[in-house]
Scaffold this active site. Structure first.
Site, PDB file in Angstrom:
ATOM      1  N   GLN A  10      51.121  14.559 -25.364  1.00  0.00           N
ATOM      2  CA  GLN A  10      50.509  14.827 -24.069  1.00  0.00           C
ATOM      3  C   GLN A  10      51.544  14.705 -22.949  1.00  0.00           C
ATOM      4  O   GLN A  10      52.426  13.852 -22.985  1.00  0.00           O
ATOM      5  CB  GLN A  10      49.353  13.846 -23.821  1.00  0.00           C
ATOM      6  N   SER A  95      52.437  11.209 -30.930  1.00  0.00           N
ATOM      7  CA  SER A  95      51.047  10.901 -30.585  1.00  0.00           C
ATOM      8  C   SER A  95      50.127  12.024 -31.067  1.00  0.00           C
ATOM      9  O   SER A  95      50.032  12.253 -32.277  1.00  0.00           O
ATOM     10  CB  SER A  95      50.917  10.654 -29.081  1.00  0.00           C
ATOM     11  N   LEU A  96      49.467  12.761 -30.167  1.00  0.00           N
ATOM     12  CA  LEU A  96      48.594  13.849 -30.621  1.00  0.00           C
ATOM     13  C   LEU A  96      49.376  14.858 -31.454  1.00  0.00           C
ATOM     14  O   LEU A  96      48.800  15.563 -32.299  1.00  0.00           O
ATOM     15  CB  LEU A  96      47.921  14.549 -29.445  1.00  0.00           C
ATOM     16  N   ARG A 120      39.090  13.217 -29.966  1.00  0.00           N
ATOM     17  CA  ARG A 120      40.052  12.148 -29.693  1.00  0.00           C
ATOM     18  C   ARG A 120      40.253  11.980 -28.193  1.00  0.00           C
ATOM     19  O   ARG A 120      40.265  10.863 -27.667  1.00  0.00           O
ATOM     20  CB  ARG A 120      41.383  12.470 -30.385  1.00  0.00           C
ATOM     21  N   HIS A 211      47.371   4.067 -26.651  1.00  0.00           N
ATOM     22  CA  HIS A 211      48.179   3.300 -27.609  1.00  0.00           C
ATOM     23  C   HIS A 211      48.284   1.820 -27.256  1.00  0.00           C
ATOM     24  O   HIS A 211      49.371   1.242 -27.263  1.00  0.00           O
ATOM     25  CB  HIS A 211      49.566   3.934 -27.753  1.00  0.00           C
ATOM     26  N   GLN A 260      46.785   4.712 -35.263  1.00  0.00           N
ATOM     27  CA  GLN A 260      47.624   5.300 -34.219  1.00  0.00           C
ATOM     28  C   GLN A 260      46.992   5.231 -32.835  1.00  0.00           C
ATOM     29  O   GLN A 260      47.681   5.157 -31.821  1.00  0.00           O
ATOM     30  CB  GLN A 260      47.923   6.759 -34.586  1.00  0.00           C
TER      31      GLN A 260
END
Length: 319
Positions: A10, A95-96, A120, A211, A260
């Site tokens: 992101q 991440s994503l 998500r 996170h 995660q």
């Protein structure tokens, strides 16, 4: 030359993304249409036309970034003779981007990846009321300095008497670490950077504290979703964010995707592990975000970003 294929997270979204690809390639148009159909929304129109504040919303940004990267990959496959399995050793995503990497490697269908990322994003946004959490980037900080700062910022209670939370969210490269947690604690950390030998702290324009442990409700939501839509066997193994280790077992990867949500993105360690594993060239699809992090972590590595049609044509010539 052994290659790893990387996918951005992101922050790499911008209005206009995907327009040129769609104009030039039916393969790209097919990707964007399939994602629109899966989500039941005109996401591609939002990607191309904005408005920016709507594209930046986590629930839109996450599937948009994924769709753009997969479109690049599909164009390269259709027009450049590219095969992920034939030309690479492993995949990874920030991440994503780990979901995008899994989609690229065949663990999730494109439609399922879009739906998972939409959920998500919604779950992450809903986990913490707007204004309660925050994130900051520490420039000129290594992991040890960032950890010490996070502990110091958490030592003092919040103004309402609750324990403060400030944790390392992303270990991106040797000079950039991101903290996440309660806004009060994050602002305190930014004010304390000099005391910890850190060059600068910058609040990030994010809508939730990703996170960190405040994301626990989102982790629960993703655990349920991933029970319904589990990863399939992968064409290439993936370096998981939370372990910085190679994973090829879909059941293990499913559990790591849940971890995660609240866990640290160990990107620097992942890149180092890839280098130690013999990877010489890192190729980022759909962005120019994680490539520079690779360059700062492994200065001698070859790094390529493939975003535009010109990039695709240039990269295809190297295969």
């Amino acid at each position: 030359m052994a290659q790893a294929f990387l996918f951005p997270g992101q922050g790499s979204q911008k209005v206009g993304m995907g327009r040129d690809l769609a104009e030039a390639s039916t393969a790209a148009r097919a990707v964007f249409q399939e994602v629109d159909d899966a989500l039941g929304q005109h996401l591609f129109r939002l990607m191309v036309e904005g408005p920016e504040d709507q594209l930046t919303l986590t629930e839109n940004a996450q599937p948009a970034i994924m769709a753009n990267a997969i479109a690049v990959l599909r164009v390269l496959e259709a027009e450049g003779g590219f095969s992920l399995q034939a030309h690479g050793e492993c995949v990874a995503g920030h991440s994503l981007g780990e979901y995008t990497a899994l989609c690229a490697a065949g663990a999730f269908t494109l439609a399922d990846t879009a739906r998972l990322l939409k959920l998500r994003g919604q779950a992450m946004q809903a986990a913490v009321p707007v204004g309660v959490g925050a994130m900051c980037a520490l420039l000129g900080a290594d992991l040890a300095k960032a950890t010490a700062l996070a502990e110091a910022a958490s030592a003092q209670l919040l103004s309402d008497g609750r324990p403060a939370l400030c944790q390392v969210a992303n270990d991106n490269d040797p000079g950039q670490v991101v903290l996440s947690g309660h806004r009060e604690a994050i602002e305190r950390a930014v004010a304390m950077v000099k005391e910890h030998g850190i060059k600068r702290g910058v609040l990030l324009p994010v809508s939730a504290p990703f996170h960190c442990d405040l994301m626990a409700p989102a982790a629960d939501a993703m655990a349920e979703a991933l029970e319904r839509t589990s990863p399939a066997p992968m064409l290439l193994p993936v370096y998981a964010n939370v372990t910085a280790a190679l994973v090829s077992d879909p059941a293990v990867e499913r559990d790591l995707l849940v971890r995660q949500v609240t866990g640290r993105v160990r990107w620097r360690e992942s890149i180092l592990a890839m280098g130690e594993g013999g990877i010489e060239r890192f190729v980022e699809f759909g962005g120019k975000v994680v490539g520079p992090m690779v360059g700062r972590t492994l200065p001698d590595a070859a790094v390529t970003s493939v975003v535009t049609m010109a990039d695709i044509e240039a990269f295809a010539k190297t295969l």
